[in-house]
Design an enzyme around this catalytic site. Sequence first.
Site, PDB file in Angstrom:
ATOM      1  N   ASP A   1      -9.504  15.287  10.553  1.00  0.00           N
ATOM      2  CA  ASP A   1     -10.145  15.708   9.301  1.00  0.00           C
ATOM      3  C   ASP A   1     -11.661  15.568   9.427  1.00  0.00           C
ATOM      4  OD1 ASP A   1     -10.134  16.752   6.709  1.00  0.00           O
ATOM      5  OD2 ASP A   1      -9.985  14.795   5.760  1.00  0.00           O
TER       6      ASP A   1
ATOM      7  N   ASP B   1      -8.384   6.108  10.860  1.00  0.00           N
ATOM      8  CA  ASP B   1      -9.788   5.755  11.096  1.00  0.00           C
ATOM      9  C   ASP B   1     -10.177   4.417  10.477  1.00  0.00           C
ATOM     10  OD1 ASP B   1      -9.767   6.420   8.420  1.00  0.00           O
ATOM     11  OD2 ASP B   1     -11.501   7.756   8.506  1.00  0.00           O
TER      12      ASP B   1
ATOM     13  N   ARG C   1      10.933   3.960  -7.868  1.00  0.00           N
ATOM     14  CA  ARG C   1      11.732   4.896  -8.670  1.00  0.00           C
ATOM     15  C   ARG C   1      11.132   6.300  -8.675  1.00  0.00           C
ATOM     16  NH1 ARG C   1      12.109   0.342 -12.380  1.00  0.00           N
ATOM     17  NH2 ARG C   1      14.209  -0.568 -12.243  1.00  0.00           N
TER      18      ARG C   1
END
Length: 384
Positions: free
Chosen positions: A275, A248, A227
């Site tokens: 990252d 990863d 929801r």
Amino acid sequence: MDYTVFTGARIFDGDRFHDDSALVIGNGRVQAITALNAVPASAKTVKLEGGVLSPGFIDAQVNGGGGRMLNDGPSPDAMYTIAKGHRPFGTTGLLPTLITDVAAASAAAIEAATEAVKSNRGVVGLHLEGPHLAPARKGAHLAQLMRPVEDNDVKVFIRAREAIGVLLVTMAAEQVTERQVQALSEGGVIVSLGHSDCTAEAADARFDAGARGVTHLFNAMSQLGHRTPGLVGAALDHPAVWCGIIADGHHVDPRALRMALRAKRGEGRLFFVTDAMSLVGTDLQSFTLNGRTVYRRAGGYCSKLVLDDGTLAGSDVDMAATIRYGVNILELPLAEALRMATAYPARFLRLADRGHLTPGARADLVHINDAIEARATWLGGEPA
């Protein structure tokens, strides 16, 4: 024109494979993919021993590598060191990424990137991940430095984009208005939502205003509920949105990634980012991030990076390992896994002459073996 011809490997052109073919390059650009018997007779030949010759990998989120973090001192040299640290793993184009820091650090990163993109050393733009993030979803960032976007910030970012060429900024929906997103987008800045606790409705409003992506989908954001779809649900449902993912084995459960890959609709796709932090390409076991020690911990698909309290602090993965994860764990065909590291990030970043091997593209190349390990790279046709 002097030509170089690559033979002996399957050729992946950014979309599909070519067998029993040769790649012809000249003046640092792709000239053609042709039959073996149609190569220029005077061309220099590079004979590869099997495997795949692909466009070089493109990484839109790289905090560090080769023992350097961009936040430790943004400079062209730091950016070159980071790019060099990732090159043995097939990455030929990356966005050095500055995480939340003081204004002087952001200004220094913009100045450094303006200079670094002029070289042929793998820096293709800049990613500013903060300081316009939500403290409620801070991750490893410093919450005390986070703040809303001001109109002067918009002007600074647009000027920076004009100087650098490619500027990606990660912002929380809570910290930027729709009007500001529209102005940034019209100014050529790539806006990506991330580190946000926003509703799906707030995310959709900013996507419709021009926000183009989502930073490390699932991580540091409002999650998918039946929801309350949150930023995750909005990103998967909005057809124009591109989503970086960290594959990863630590940041996102593979089942969630497989479901996201099946669910994403529209032009926007999921693409790989690392990252990565400074330890990639080194044997170091720790480093300092904003005065806090980050530790390398073994386990799982690859090692992970954590703060003292166990908070994930970036990744220790390289792009070749991410592609292997895509094939072996996420059950992707090799062609799709390669697209997620080449064509898709290039399209997200609007790098028109990268991520593919059609005539006129930059000859940024990687040769991978059957185990999806990078064996050699080329930048603008030159061995790197």
